[in-house]
Design an enzyme around this catalytic site. Structure first.
Site, PDB file in Angstrom:
ATOM      1  N   MET A   1      82.553   6.275  13.584  1.00  0.00           N
ATOM      2  CA  MET A   1      81.671   5.175  13.793  1.00  0.00           C
ATOM      3  C   MET A   1      80.428   5.643  14.509  1.00  0.00           C
ATOM      4  O   MET A   1      80.404   5.701  15.709  1.00  0.00           O
ATOM      5  CB  MET A   1      82.395   4.111  14.636  1.00  0.00           C
ATOM      6  CG  MET A   1      81.555   2.869  14.803  1.00  0.00           C
ATOM      7  SD  MET A   1      81.191   2.387  16.472  1.00  0.00           S
ATOM      8  CE  MET A   1      79.619   2.883  16.862  1.00  0.00           C
ATOM      9  N   PRO A   2      79.442   6.054  13.764  1.00  0.00           N
ATOM     10  CA  PRO A   2      78.197   6.369  14.455  1.00  0.00           C
ATOM     11  C   PRO A   2      77.381   5.118  14.738  1.00  0.00           C
ATOM     12  O   PRO A   2      77.383   4.174  13.965  1.00  0.00           O
ATOM     13  CB  PRO A   2      77.471   7.290  13.479  1.00  0.00           C
ATOM     14  CG  PRO A   2      78.066   7.028  12.158  1.00  0.00           C
ATOM     15  CD  PRO A   2      79.444   6.485  12.374  1.00  0.00           C
TER      16      PRO A   2
END
Length: 129
Positions: free
Chosen positions: A1-2
């Protein structure tokens, strides 16, 4: 999850910003192989006088099309990061007319336990993700 944070000089239209975010998300999908709804982006618009980005002695100049991207992410391989950088540069050049000299990227790495997506719960730690 950037989580991607963009700093740009004010003056772009909503359509330009939407395109910028869409192409950045495509680069995330390509480089990191995350699900399509794994999309977290924030744009900060700044006066030109509030952004100073020189060239660290590399011999190029920047324009008012400058885009600074900070990528907050759990650990990624150097290969994944380099693929993201190349994909983002290509996408921005092709779709937003942003030259490579006007793109700066920085990765900030943290651990999966550092994220809570809602309710004050670390979903990676609890096994919800």
């Amino acid at each position: 999850m950037p989580l991607l944070q963009f700093d740009i000089i004010e003056g772009r239209s909503e359509a330009e910003i939407k395109t910028l975010l869409d192409v950045a998300h495509r680069a995330v999908l390509t480089a990191f192989k995350v699900p399509p709804r794994d999309r977290y982006q924030i744009v900060h618009e700044n006066r030109a006088s509030n952004m100073v980005f020189l060239d660290t002695g590399l011999g190029f100049s920047r324009s008012d099309r400058l885009v600074m991207v900070r990528v907050f992410t759990s650990p990624r391989s150097d290969e994944q990061k380099q693929r993201f950088m190349a994909e983002l540069a290509r996408e921005l050049q092709e779709n937003c007319d942003i030259a490579g000299e006007d793109l700066m990227i920085s990765f900030i790495t943290n651990e999966k336990g550092d994220w809570s997506f809602a309710h004050g719960v670390a979903q990676y730690v609890t096994g919800d993700l």
